[in-house]
Write an enzyme that holds these catalytic residues in place. Sequence first.
Site, PDB file in Angstrom:
ATOM      1  N   GLU A 171     -41.822 -29.006  51.301  1.00 50.27           N
ATOM      2  CA  GLU A 171     -42.554 -30.222  50.926  1.00 50.27           C
ATOM      3  C   GLU A 171     -42.113 -30.789  49.585  1.00 50.27           C
ATOM      4  O   GLU A 171     -41.975 -31.991  49.426  1.00 50.27           O
ATOM      5  CB  GLU A 171     -44.060 -29.930  50.873  1.00 50.27           C
ATOM      6  CG  GLU A 171     -44.676 -29.653  52.226  1.00 50.27           C
ATOM      7  CD  GLU A 171     -46.159 -29.333  52.108  1.00 50.27           C
ATOM      8  OE1 GLU A 171     -46.859 -30.010  51.345  1.00 50.27           O
ATOM      9  OE2 GLU A 171     -46.615 -28.393  52.791  1.00 50.27           O
ATOM     10  N   ASP A 199     -45.975 -25.696  53.279  1.00 49.28           N
ATOM     11  CA  ASP A 199     -47.008 -24.834  52.694  1.00 49.28           C
ATOM     12  C   ASP A 199     -47.806 -24.071  53.754  1.00 49.28           C
ATOM     13  O   ASP A 199     -48.009 -24.569  54.866  1.00 49.28           O
ATOM     14  CB  ASP A 199     -47.969 -25.667  51.848  1.00 49.28           C
ATOM     15  CG  ASP A 199     -47.350 -26.104  50.526  1.00 49.28           C
ATOM     16  OD1 ASP A 199     -46.292 -25.564  50.172  1.00 49.28           O
ATOM     17  OD2 ASP A 199     -47.927 -26.980  49.861  1.00 49.28           O
ATOM     18  N   TYR A 255     -49.394 -18.717  45.837  1.00 54.31           N
ATOM     19  CA  TYR A 255     -49.902 -20.010  46.317  1.00 54.31           C
ATOM     20  C   TYR A 255     -51.278 -20.290  45.709  1.00 54.31           C
ATOM     21  O   TYR A 255     -52.152 -19.423  45.691  1.00 54.31           O
ATOM     22  CB  TYR A 255     -49.993 -19.988  47.842  1.00 54.31           C
ATOM     23  CG  TYR A 255     -50.217 -21.351  48.455  1.00 54.31           C
ATOM     24  CD1 TYR A 255     -49.381 -22.417  48.152  1.00 54.31           C
ATOM     25  CD2 TYR A 255     -51.268 -21.557  49.353  1.00 54.31           C
ATOM     26  CE1 TYR A 255     -49.576 -23.660  48.715  1.00 54.31           C
ATOM     27  CE2 TYR A 255     -51.466 -22.804  49.933  1.00 54.31           C
ATOM     28  CZ  TYR A 255     -50.625 -23.850  49.609  1.00 54.31           C
ATOM     29  OH  TYR A 255     -50.821 -25.093  50.178  1.00 54.31           O
TER      30      TYR A 255
END
Length: 690
Positions: A7, A83, A297
């Site tokens: 992304e 993600d 994350y």
Amino acid sequence: MKLVIVESPTKSKTIAHYLGKDYQVEASKGHVKDLAISGKGGLGVDVDNNFEPKYVISKDKVDIVNSLKKIAKKADEVILATDPDREGEAIAYSLAKVLDLPIESTKRLEFHEITKDSIKDAIENPRTIDMNLVHSQETRRIIDRIIGFKLSGLLKSKINSNSAGRVQSVALKLICDHEKEILNFVSEKFYKLSASVKGGKKDFPLTLTSYKNQKLETFKDKDLAEEAFSSLTDEVKVINIDEKEKLIAPKEPFRTSTLQQAAFSKYGFSTKETTFLAQELYEGIETDEGLVGLITYIRTDSIKLSDTFVESAKEYIISKYGNEYFKGQVINKSVKNAQDAHEAIRPTSLERTPEKMKQYLSPKAYKLYKLIFERSVSSLMVNKKSLQTTVTFETSNTLNFKLVGSKTLFPGFDVFKNEDPDSLIPNFKVGEIYNLVDKKLEEDETKPPARFSEGKLVKLMEEKGIGRPSTYSSTIQTLIQRKYVTSSKGILVPTEQGILTSNVLSKYFPDLMNTEYTADMETSLDRIQNGEEDEKKVISDFYYPFIDKLAEVKDQMYKEPLKTTGEKCPECGSDLVIRKGKFGEFVACSNYPSCRYIKKEEKEPPVEVGRNCPNCGAPLIYRKSRKGQTFIGCSNFPNCRYIDQGDEEEKKYCPKCGNVLIKRKGKRGYFYGCSSYPKCDYIEPIKGEK
């Protein structure tokens, strides 16, 4: 060559660093497709055909998609590495569709940290696109589109509010309801009796505990307070000393919400700022190792740590402090609607200590990384053991006070963080007399509850199951952008329009504004994600009652009356009212559109600067821009567009016509343009300014 699509451009650089020359890593820069705005109601959803969505490539992503198509044709294989959440899965699905990749067999990488080992493991153990995750995201998007388009349009026509949303409107209600508590708060007077005891060379403030055997810390009755104060002697006697061992547990590792709360509490970072800094740490920082992701994350509601990290932390703690300092992971509570597939936010390697990384980080990024590093390690350490001593004092057999102190017996996790400092007190003895000083009786009044900070709102949203970690920050930003709330130093205050919007929605759409209803919707999305519920049924169960309610209240919902000025329209005699336009408020006729009268503001006569325009010779005057900024310009405007740019020595002149060059901003950044534009179209780029 194998093409890997992620992304973020930053992430693409970090991953490319690990994968090597056999891979080309490109970024989609987020979603490449979105629901169309065509069809019934502009929803992009075919309501009559089982809510079939229609997607189109976003205008700003056409070039990116075309570029990816060209690269994909040359690639031996295309691998999707967006993600590891609903949004990421939906992006992977959209990329597979636009690039004509087989959904059933296209490799999908999942990793929760951007490190060499993590990327290597993901490459060796790919999965395919999880359609349950895709359907969950798609359901959320469709429901949010229906609410956004249908309800926002109604609000705009009735009360001139810009938008409504499944999560944002409930968050707004939390803020507005709390504001009502503050406004309706009635303060009460109370009286506080205070004193200190002399202990060696220091004075120690005491806390009142009782008067005439009645437990209290303050007095509501003034006469009783004065009576107690008059009985206060100059000496106190120790009547009891109580010692208890106390265990203080370390705090759990960070999840999205607690990181945002801690960063605001300790450093005053807004949720937006914390999210930006954490994303930067996650995607990759340039170090002597090259680009490396420093933390896992950041969008997570889990407090679990991986076994691998726990083992590495065990070695770190034992080597630095000793065996007795390591405890391991303890999870004794869960977050409402938590997704335990993710880890807590932690450093990717304990070898990259904050001190080693400081040289590569901005001051704020360093603070956040240090916060995450220390919280992760200390969460695995043993409890701090302290001795809490409570000394009870008595005076005149009527007033009792206490003094509480603590002494560390074993530091535990506190050796690492110094989270709870000692409060040492002298060795008082039962039966002994001590001097009392700084005796005071003060009048005070109860204070209304404090307004919500951004961190407090995030905590409430999480507790009530409203939204997800990925939406906390963006929800607050939406409320600010819509001018429903203001945020000053992270403190949220609802505006008049925000309160009006919340009140109207609460009155006409009570279910939608109910926190339980919103939390139940999140549960339904989770059930779709787990394959336990059908997405079409969830949409249908929402859509038809919502549309019926919309039709029911459409004529009932009032239009907010415009504020009158007390003046009459000179053209038709109707009231003049205050309206809002593109450039702010203005006064106009209430009988619009039959009467289009607009009151012109009386302009103050221009004030001359005392110099003439170098272009045309007319006097220079002080003028104001649409944003209210004062500047010096030519009185012959618009025939002459000269604007004074400051000191003569700093001015630049047009090589084409000789007039002054003016600093302007365009789509590609700042540039110098001729003050005689449009007669002269000379421009000169300014290097390094965007």
